[in-house]
Design a protein around this motif. Structure first.
Motif, PDB file in Angstrom:
ATOM      1  N   GLU A  56     -17.613  66.245 -23.642  1.00 53.14           N
ATOM      2  CA  GLU A  56     -16.510  65.306 -23.735  1.00 53.14           C
ATOM      3  C   GLU A  56     -15.454  65.590 -22.661  1.00 53.14           C
ATOM      4  O   GLU A  56     -14.929  64.676 -22.029  1.00 53.14           O
ATOM      5  CB  GLU A  56     -15.867  65.357 -25.126  1.00 53.14           C
ATOM      6  CG  GLU A  56     -16.655  64.637 -26.212  1.00 53.14           C
ATOM      7  CD  GLU A  56     -17.748  65.491 -26.848  1.00 53.14           C
ATOM      8  OE1 GLU A  56     -18.032  66.607 -26.341  1.00 53.14           O
ATOM      9  OE2 GLU A  56     -18.328  65.047 -27.857  1.00 53.14           O
ATOM     10  N   ASP A  78     -16.679  64.471 -19.327  1.00 53.89           N
ATOM     11  CA  ASP A  78     -16.603  63.013 -19.279  1.00 53.89           C
ATOM     12  C   ASP A  78     -15.156  62.573 -19.038  1.00 53.89           C
ATOM     13  O   ASP A  78     -14.902  61.627 -18.288  1.00 53.89           O
ATOM     14  CB  ASP A  78     -17.127  62.419 -20.594  1.00 53.89           C
ATOM     15  CG  ASP A  78     -17.465  60.938 -20.469  1.00 53.89           C
ATOM     16  OD1 ASP A  78     -18.309  60.609 -19.614  1.00 53.89           O
ATOM     17  OD2 ASP A  78     -16.886  60.124 -21.197  1.00 53.89           O
ATOM     18  N   ARG A  80     -14.288  62.898 -15.469  1.00 52.34           N
ATOM     19  CA  ARG A  80     -14.840  61.781 -14.691  1.00 52.34           C
ATOM     20  C   ARG A  80     -14.027  60.519 -14.905  1.00 52.34           C
ATOM     21  O   ARG A  80     -13.785  59.745 -13.982  1.00 52.34           O
ATOM     22  CB  ARG A  80     -16.300  61.532 -15.098  1.00 52.34           C
ATOM     23  CG  ARG A  80     -17.228  62.690 -14.774  1.00 52.34           C
ATOM     24  CD  ARG A  80     -18.664  62.350 -15.112  1.00 52.34           C
ATOM     25  NE  ARG A  80     -19.167  61.289 -14.241  1.00 52.34           N
ATOM     26  CZ  ARG A  80     -20.195  60.509 -14.533  1.00 52.34           C
ATOM     27  NH1 ARG A  80     -20.830  60.661 -15.694  1.00 52.34           N
ATOM     28  NH2 ARG A  80     -20.593  59.580 -13.699  1.00 52.34           N
ATOM     29  N   THR A  81     -13.623  60.323 -16.160  1.00 56.12           N
ATOM     30  CA  THR A  81     -12.822  59.145 -16.473  1.00 56.12           C
ATOM     31  C   THR A  81     -11.485  59.220 -15.715  1.00 56.12           C
ATOM     32  O   THR A  81     -11.037  58.243 -15.123  1.00 56.12           O
ATOM     33  CB  THR A  81     -12.598  59.068 -17.996  1.00 56.12           C
ATOM     34  OG1 THR A  81     -13.878  59.124 -18.646  1.00 56.12           O
ATOM     35  CG2 THR A  81     -11.885  57.793 -18.396  1.00 56.12           C
ATOM     36  N   ARG A  90     -11.664  58.423 -12.065  1.00 55.57           N
ATOM     37  CA  ARG A  90     -11.745  56.990 -11.786  1.00 55.57           C
ATOM     38  C   ARG A  90     -10.433  56.278 -12.092  1.00 55.57           C
ATOM     39  O   ARG A  90     -10.359  55.043 -12.015  1.00 55.57           O
ATOM     40  CB  ARG A  90     -12.856  56.351 -12.628  1.00 55.57           C
ATOM     41  CG  ARG A  90     -14.231  56.718 -12.160  1.00 55.57           C
ATOM     42  CD  ARG A  90     -15.312  56.244 -13.111  1.00 55.57           C
ATOM     43  NE  ARG A  90     -16.542  56.975 -12.834  1.00 55.57           N
ATOM     44  CZ  ARG A  90     -17.421  56.602 -11.905  1.00 55.57           C
ATOM     45  NH1 ARG A  90     -17.238  55.517 -11.214  1.00 55.57           N
ATOM     46  NH2 ARG A  90     -18.499  57.333 -11.684  1.00 55.57           N
ATOM     47  N   GLU A 119      -9.003  55.947 -14.983  1.00 57.90           N
ATOM     48  CA  GLU A 119      -8.982  55.245 -16.266  1.00 57.90           C
ATOM     49  C   GLU A 119      -8.169  56.030 -17.289  1.00 57.90           C
ATOM     50  O   GLU A 119      -7.870  57.212 -17.098  1.00 57.90           O
ATOM     51  CB  GLU A 119     -10.418  55.071 -16.787  1.00 57.90           C
ATOM     52  CG  GLU A 119     -11.335  54.276 -15.881  1.00 57.90           C
ATOM     53  CD  GLU A 119     -11.128  52.760 -15.998  1.00 57.90           C
ATOM     54  OE1 GLU A 119     -10.271  52.334 -16.801  1.00 57.90           O
ATOM     55  OE2 GLU A 119     -11.828  52.017 -15.277  1.00 57.90           O
ATOM     56  N   GLU A 140     -23.676  66.124 -17.235  1.00 57.00           N
ATOM     57  CA  GLU A 140     -22.341  65.552 -17.036  1.00 57.00           C
ATOM     58  C   GLU A 140     -21.570  66.310 -15.954  1.00 57.00           C
ATOM     59  O   GLU A 140     -20.840  65.704 -15.148  1.00 57.00           O
ATOM     60  CB  GLU A 140     -21.584  65.584 -18.366  1.00 57.00           C
ATOM     61  CG  GLU A 140     -20.282  64.818 -18.389  1.00 57.00           C
ATOM     62  CD  GLU A 140     -20.439  63.293 -18.505  1.00 57.00           C
ATOM     63  OE1 GLU A 140     -20.855  62.676 -17.513  1.00 57.00           O
ATOM     64  OE2 GLU A 140     -20.126  62.736 -19.572  1.00 57.00           O
ATOM     65  N   CYS A 180     -22.842  65.097 -12.729  1.00 62.68           N
ATOM     66  CA  CYS A 180     -22.309  63.765 -12.439  1.00 62.68           C
ATOM     67  C   CYS A 180     -20.852  63.842 -11.988  1.00 62.68           C
ATOM     68  O   CYS A 180     -20.425  63.082 -11.115  1.00 62.68           O
ATOM     69  CB  CYS A 180     -22.481  62.845 -13.647  1.00 62.68           C
ATOM     70  SG  CYS A 180     -24.213  62.450 -13.959  1.00 62.68           S
ATOM     71  N   ARG A 218     -20.996  64.891  -8.444  1.00 59.29           N
ATOM     72  CA  ARG A 218     -21.394  63.744  -7.634  1.00 59.29           C
ATOM     73  C   ARG A 218     -20.201  62.807  -7.407  1.00 59.29           C
ATOM     74  O   ARG A 218     -19.929  62.385  -6.285  1.00 59.29           O
ATOM     75  CB  ARG A 218     -22.500  63.025  -8.395  1.00 59.29           C
ATOM     76  CG  ARG A 218     -23.223  61.987  -7.650  1.00 59.29           C
ATOM     77  CD  ARG A 218     -24.200  61.314  -8.587  1.00 59.29           C
ATOM     78  NE  ARG A 218     -23.497  60.578  -9.637  1.00 59.29           N
ATOM     79  CZ  ARG A 218     -24.099  60.059 -10.707  1.00 59.29           C
ATOM     80  NH1 ARG A 218     -25.387  60.229 -10.886  1.00 59.29           N
ATOM     81  NH2 ARG A 218     -23.408  59.376 -11.599  1.00 59.29           N
ATOM     82  N   ASP A 219     -19.470  62.516  -8.478  1.00 58.64           N
ATOM     83  CA  ASP A 219     -18.317  61.621  -8.357  1.00 58.64           C
ATOM     84  C   ASP A 219     -17.275  62.196  -7.403  1.00 58.64           C
ATOM     85  O   ASP A 219     -16.637  61.459  -6.652  1.00 58.64           O
ATOM     86  CB  ASP A 219     -17.645  61.417  -9.727  1.00 58.64           C
ATOM     87  CG  ASP A 219     -18.514  60.617 -10.685  1.00 58.64           C
ATOM     88  OD1 ASP A 219     -19.589  60.140 -10.255  1.00 58.64           O
ATOM     89  OD2 ASP A 219     -18.121  60.481 -11.860  1.00 58.64           O
TER      90      ASP A 219
END
Ligand code: SF4
Ligand code: ZN
Ligand code: ZN
Lengths: 266, 441, 569
Positions: free
Chosen positions: B213, B216, B219-220, B223, B225, B272, B275, B278-279
């Protein structure tokens, strides 16, 4: 449609690889010919006839062939795997890979199935009248193409990693699931009538998940965007529409970003 | 006159330090001292001269005691076991050389074995994640020369890889990192305050089981968000702040360990984290690396990779194809489900690492263990075949945690008459050939 | 050793100018000889085609990124792992075969040599471990040098001798064969997340341009007199509009003279040209620039090329062009593997599906074929799939069928989903040329052998050359007209002789031969400066010690060392 009835006469002491037990492999064969088809236990190759009593001949094609299996299949893998047509009914629990890579036809298991069942299912109807293990309808390791079509129904509960990398089709689970439902999903529809433990729709790009029960912990990348009245698998109700996973990439269509949706029943 | 052997490769952890200096006795038989290695590495060398080391194979007798037997007898017993069993678990390989593995795989292909390595109880979940989403990574020298943002997530090199921080990740001065530690921002994410956390500029305490979590959420945040107020016990302000710092670096790396691989969701945590890495490449340069423990477990994955195309849990039981499925062809699952008929262990100690139920299942099957020393596993084996220590008494290729292979060095002679892994496996292979030519055991 | 006489076959040998005449080939002690004794075993090659063993000039078949591609793609062999009856091992992998399958499949297609196109020096030991395990075929590997810190530092100051001395040292450490350049400067830039998209973009920090790196390496290569020329994967791969950079790069060879004792005439080999022959400004208006590029190639005699033919399969791309793989992942979102290698290079891997229903892929397919069909000199244009980048090497028979039969390729072209669009953006529909068996022998045997500096022993059937001979079930007088028949014949050699031993018979592997590993030992005057720099870099910047860097002898038990002497250069 012709029916071939297999009755287990010997339970394998290791696990039996039944990749020949499906309408496509049986098509055009007599009971005697089916009895001579191979099945592996480790490096030992035996015949289906050593493990099953076989009655009835198959139809000319897979579509004309129905297979009914009675007896204890808990140590049998690959039943109905890769089937493209016809029908299989198993009156027992089954082991791994049941109905995996299925493309068509109808498969019913009147019992539980182990992990890796309906892997990368592409079509047909698969009903599990019991519980399912982990990786139900997921992708094979490394593949980004999980379940892509067909309808999969589970009457009981399912384990973890259900519908990973799902790209299409419909999965309906009447009971509960463990962690990681619809991870990396990029299409398709999951209807969960029971509860989910945690990590629903993590890293989801596209697709829809409907949850009737509760989720223990929501993923942080989901944001409520209103309420909708929907009829889902025969149930009319109001759902809260969450968009996500906002931590993941999303495609654009006609300039607008396409998000995934998690609908929670109110 | 004692002499120094230089550029020796430490035979213990996946850091594979290759600057060890070992002083050996004039007769090349005894290690007198070890320089440059950390305490756990030096300890491994010291095993070489432990008193009471078994020098010949031992076979368990009906009364449970062990009797010394010749290599030939032990090899014959092993070959017969392998030929008879319909499905054999062939597990271990982490402390042997790639050359030995190759011979082992040839045997497995003939007898229908399932070749699995320590990743199965260690970084197997990392391998699954990489199978699913790839991995942007680098060699350890890149970290030394370029990294200015270093994250230790669920790993504790201060204990598990003691020289990692000084050689590569925190302290060294490299080509573009002339300021060493001062030029780097160090982060530690863990559910407890570890010794590694003490070296970090920022410690983020995540609630146990919430790594997925939190990743994530990173990552959020990256971006732009919105986030809930806290994620896994970490306030959202902290998450946004750290993400901005990471974006502001020139070269970032995430090192991760058991805190991700062995907590809820396992491979998904790493997935995750990959990822996220990667982001971050949309903003700056970012890489990620698994802190692999067992010495040459990486090499086992490589050799299995080029011979069969899978990194571990390679099922050759049908002898006509190679298959791989974590959860099915992995050792613990095979044992728990009683899916194998015999066990062949080499160069590791499952008795010390496997869950108890798996070992109970194992103990009921014919078992052979090839290992330089007596360990938990040899004591439940029918046959124990002692061998020379790879990287100490015999050379051979080993792969570092960043997949860099290094040919290890022999520093001392093995005890008189002691065979190497390669020799024992070659003899088993030949014996298997003879038995198969005769049509079985 | 046994003697053989191959009788009545239709022989195609560019080395001797034989164009399908019936001629007997005699084999003794691993070599082709003028005649053999009457006890020689007779191989009846009536109605068959006889050629030298083929040479792969550029493929990714061994090493860290190849293996990453293998093990991180279990799905690539989940339904594709099998054991054939006989002496072979289990073989698997569709786009990246395992080492066993690699050796067997090359042999079944009539190949006896393969060049691993990109060896990261720090990982040389890994590359050689895989080469060691690959059966039958001879192999060599090209160390990647276009982003190497030593090279960039020396060339910034125009130090050609130091560059050459370093190359010589490195080839000895890595058992390397020649000078490979991948996205010069761009891969070093990638270590900071950047790239060099033209040959004039300065490399961050190192303050040198890709053009300068390539010119310097060409000069150093000829200074050393290596068997092979500089072998380049150019900047700006795979982007619409890149053909201008491509031609500009090829122009760097103008005026550079080959200097070697191997009969090699080129100073630059430009690989997988298909990926570098794109017009347009984006994927929407993307068009073939094969004509522009091949017009230049045809008139510039000191360059050679290979095609990089798209095979329309699901495959796995892999290259030392790290920034390209990142870019590709951004387009298709499939799993991205990357490794940056300290002081030297990088590599990336991304699966890719060349879908015939997508017009970009279909156009790429056309461009690859156009390059081969527009080549005026088949001795300078070689067929590759840049395995596995444009497709797996196992598809060569299919590529041959497209090149050798207009009917077969037009059937494919006209049934693309967007055929009109594809035809409009490419030249292929208007090309009638069909590659002949003789030209095929030039493009896959004599040509690559000459380009690699191996023409003394490989690529021909003249007495004294290696008895590497492929015999195909093809009667040149009745050349098969349908694709599958052509594929079957080229994919299953009736016989493959390797060093005078029959390794394949009727498409089946019957002998593992004795593969050799080739590398080049270039002798240079003692160079204290370079040795000092090496010591310094290992002490300060490498993560391994200098003494643990070389590839041990035992990794190449059957090595074949080509020695060049540049001490008097
Ligand atoms: S860090 Fe690991 S490899 Fe290095 S000396 Fe310590 S135990 Fe050995
Ligand atoms: Zn390339
Ligand atoms: Zn290439």
């Amino acid at each position: 449609m012709e029916t071939v009835t297999l009755t287990v006469k010997q339970v394998p002491d290791l696990y039996l690889e039944c990749e020949n037990v499906n309408p496509d492999a049986f098509a055009g064969k007599t009971a005697e010919q089916i009895a001579k088809m191979g099945a592996y236990q480790g490096k030992e190759i035996s015949t289906l006839g050593e493990f099953f009593t076989i009655a009835g001949n198959a139809g000319a094609t897979a579509a004309d062939t129905k297979i009914v299996i009675n007896g204890d299949c808990t140590k049998m893998k690959y039943i109905g795997a890769k089937m493209t047509a016809g029908e299989v009914v198993v009156n027992s629990a089954c082991d791994m890979y049941t109905g995996s890579w299925m493309k068509g036809g109808k498969l019913t298991v009147n019992g539980d199935v182990h992990s890796f069942c309906a892997l990368a299912m592409a079509g047909g109807e698969f009903t599990i009248n019991g519980n399912a293990g982990n990786y139900l309808g997921a992708a094979y390791r490394g593949d980004w193409r999980g379940m892509s079509g067909g309808v999969l129904r589970v009457k009981g509960n399912a384990g973890s990693d259900v519908a990973s990398f799902m790209t299409g089709g419909t999965m309906i689970i009447d009971g509960d699931v463990d962690i990681h439902l619809g991870t990396h999903m990029e299409g398709g529809k999951i209807i969960l009538k029971g509860n989910a433990n945690r990590r629903v729709g993590g890293q989801l790009v596209k697709g829809e998940i409907y949850v009737f029960g509760k989720i223990n912990v929501m993923m942080p990348g989901y944001k409520p965007s209103g309420e909708v009245d929907l009829e889902v698998d025969g149930t009319k109700a109001t759902f809260i529409d969450y968009t996500g996973d906002l931590g993941e990439r999303h495609p654009k269509r006609k300039g607008a970003t396409v998000y995934g949706h998690l609908f929670m029943k109110k | 006159m004692p002499k120094d052997v230089t550029d020796v490769i430490c035979p213990f952890c996946g850091t594979l330090c290759d600057d060890v200096v070992v002083t050996v006795s004039d007769d090349n038989k005894t290690i007198l001292s070890v320089k440059n290695a950390c305490a756990i590495g030096a300890e491994k060398f010291n095993h070489q001269r432990l008193p009471g080391r078994v020098k010949r194979p031992r076979m368990r007798q009906p009364d449970g005691t062990y009797k010394e037997v010749s290599y030939d007898e032990a090899i014959d017993w092993t070959a017969k076991m392998l030929v008879k069993s319909r499905k054999t678990l062939m597990y271990g390989w982490a402390s042997t050389s790639c050359q030995a593995m190759s011979i082992g795989h040839e045997i497995a292909e003939k007898v229908g074995g399932i070749v699995d390595n320590c990743a199965t109880v260690c970084h197997g979940s990392s391998l699954i994640a990489i199978e699913d989403v790839g991995v942007p990574s680098c060699t350890l020298g890149e970290v030394k020369n370029r990294a200015d943002r270093v994250i230790f997530w669920g790993c504790n090199p201060a204990h598990a890889h003691p020289r990692h921080m000084s050689r590569y990740s925190i302290f060294p001065r490299g080509f573009f990192t002339v300021k060493g530690h001062k030029g780097r921002k160090i982060y530690c994410v863990d559910c407890r305050y570890t010794d590694t956390a003490k070296c970090a500029d920022t410690f983020i305490q995540v609630q146990q089981g919430f790594d997925y979590e939190l990743l994530d959420a990173f990552r959020t945040a990256a971006r732009g968000e919105a986030l809930p107020d806290t994620v896994g016990g970490v306030p959202k302000e902290k998450i946004y702040e750290v993400v901005e710092e990471l974006k502001g670096g020139r070269f970032g790396i995430i090192f991760f360990g058991m805190g991700l691989t062995h907590t809820m969701g396992r491979n998904h945590n790493i997935d995750e984290a990959i990822c996220l890495t990667r982001d971050m490449n949309d903003f700056t340069k970012f890489v990620i690396m698994a802190m692999r423990g067992h010495w040459n477990v990486t090499g086992s994955g490589q050799v299995l990779g080029w011979q069969y195309g899978f990194p571990y849990a390679v099922d050759l039981s049908r002898r006509d194809q190679a298959r791989h499925q974590t959860g099915e062809t992995t050792s613990v699952d095979l044992l728990n489900r009683n899916e194998v008929e015999a066990c062949f262990y080499i160069a590791t100690d499952p008795g010390a690492h496997f869950p108890i139920n798996a070992m109970i299942s194992s103990s009921k099957k014919p078992t052979v263990t090839i290992d330089p020393h007596i360990n938990c596993t040899t004591e439940i084996s029918d046959v124990h075949i002692p061998v020379a220590m790879v990287g100490v008494e015999v050379g051979g290729c080993a792969y570092r945690m960043d997949n860099v292979p290094i040919e290890t060095r022999k520093v001392v002679e093995p005890p008189e008459g002691m065979l190497t892994d390669e020799e024992v496996l070659t003899k088993i292979n030949n014996r298997v050939d003879e038995l198969l030519a005769k049509g079985g055991a | 050793m046994s003697e053989y006489i191959i009788k009545n076959g239709h022989v195609f040998d560019p080395v001797q100018g034989i164009k399908g005449d019936k001629k007997d080939i005699a084999v003794k002690d691993g070599k082709i000889v003028e005649k053999v004794s009457s006890s020689a075993k007779v191989i009846d090659a009536k109605d068959k085609t006889v050629m030298a063993g083929a040479l792969e000039v550029h493929a990714h078949v061994a090493g860290p990124k190849v293996n990453a591609g293998r093990w991180y793609r279990p799905e690539d062999k989940h339904f594709d792992s099998h054991k054939k009856p006989g002496i072979t091992r289990i073989e698997g992998g569709k786009s990246i075969p395992t080492v066993f399958k690699t050796g067997y499949e090359y042999a079944r297609m009539g190949f006896t040599f393969a060049m691993e196109a990109a060896m990261p020096p720090l990982y040389a030991r890994h590359v050689h471990e895989e080469i060691h395990d690959t059966p039958i075929i001879d192999e060599a590997a090209l160390p990647v040098l276009g982003n190497n810190w030593f090279i960039m530092e020396y060339l910034k100051n125009n130090e050609v001798e130091n560059t050459a001395a370093y190359i010589s040292w490195l080839m000895r450490q890595t058992k390397g064969y020649g000078v490979k350049v991948v996205n010069p400067g761009g891969t070093e830039a990638w270590a900071w997340g950047l790239n060099c998209l033209t040959i004039h973009d300065p490399v961050p920090y190192f303050d040198i341009t890709p053009a300068e790196i390539m010119t310097g390496l060409m000069t150093a290569n000829e200074y050393l007199g290596l068997p092979h020329s500089m072998h380049v994967h150019q900047n700006d791969l795979g982007n619409p509009g890149n053909y201008k950079t491509t031609i500009e790069t090829l122009q760097l060879a103008e005026g550079v003279k080959p200097k070697n004792t191997f009969g090699r005439e080129q100073v630059m080999h430009s690989t997988h040209l298909q990926f570098h022959s794109y017009k347009g400004t984006n994927w929407g208006d993307f068009e073939s620039a094969a004509k522009e590029v091949m017009d230049y190639v045809n008139k510039q005699k000191n360059i050679t090329i290979d095609t990089g033919n798209v095979t329309l399969d699901e495959t796995t791309t892999m290259t030392a062009d790290g920034p390209f793989e990142h870019h590709l992942h951004g387009l298709n979102h499939l799993k991205w593997f990357n490794v940056d290698v300290e002081l030297e290079t990088a590599a990336g891997v991304v699966p890719y599906i060349y879908d015939p229903n997508i017009s970009v892929c279909a156009k790429q397919w056309c461009i690859g074929l156009e390059i081969a069909l527009m080549a005026k000199d088949p001795m300078r244009c070689f067929i590759t799939t840049d395995h596995p980048n444009a497709g797996p090497f196992t598809r060569y028979p299919r590529v041959y069928s497209w090149l050798m039969s207009k009917k077969v390729r037009d059937e494919r072209l006209n049934t693309f989903k967007n055929a009109d669009k594809v035809i409009g953006a490419t030249y292929l529909a208007n090309i009638d040329r069909e590659i002949t068996l003789y030209e095929l022998a030039q493009m896959t045997r004599a040509g690559p052998a000459k380009c690699l500096g191996l023409m003394k022993d490989y690529g021909g059937l003249k007495a004294g050359m290696n008895a590497d001979i492929a015999i195909y079930d093809i009667n040149p007088d009745k050349f098969p007209s349908d694709g599958p028949a052509i594929e079957k014949a080229f994919g299953n050699a009736a016989y493959l002789f390797k060093d005078g031993r029959i390794c394949v018979e009727g498409g089946k592997v019957v002998d593992m031969g004795q593969k050799k590993t080739f590398w080049v030992d270039a002798k240079v005057p003692e160079n204290k400066q370079v040795m000092h720099d090496v010591r310094e870099k290992f002490l300060r910047y490498y993560s391994v010690n200098e003494n643990n860097y070389p590839v041990p002898e035992s990794y190449a038990p059957h090595q074949h060392i080509i020695t060049v002497d540049a001490t008097k250069a």
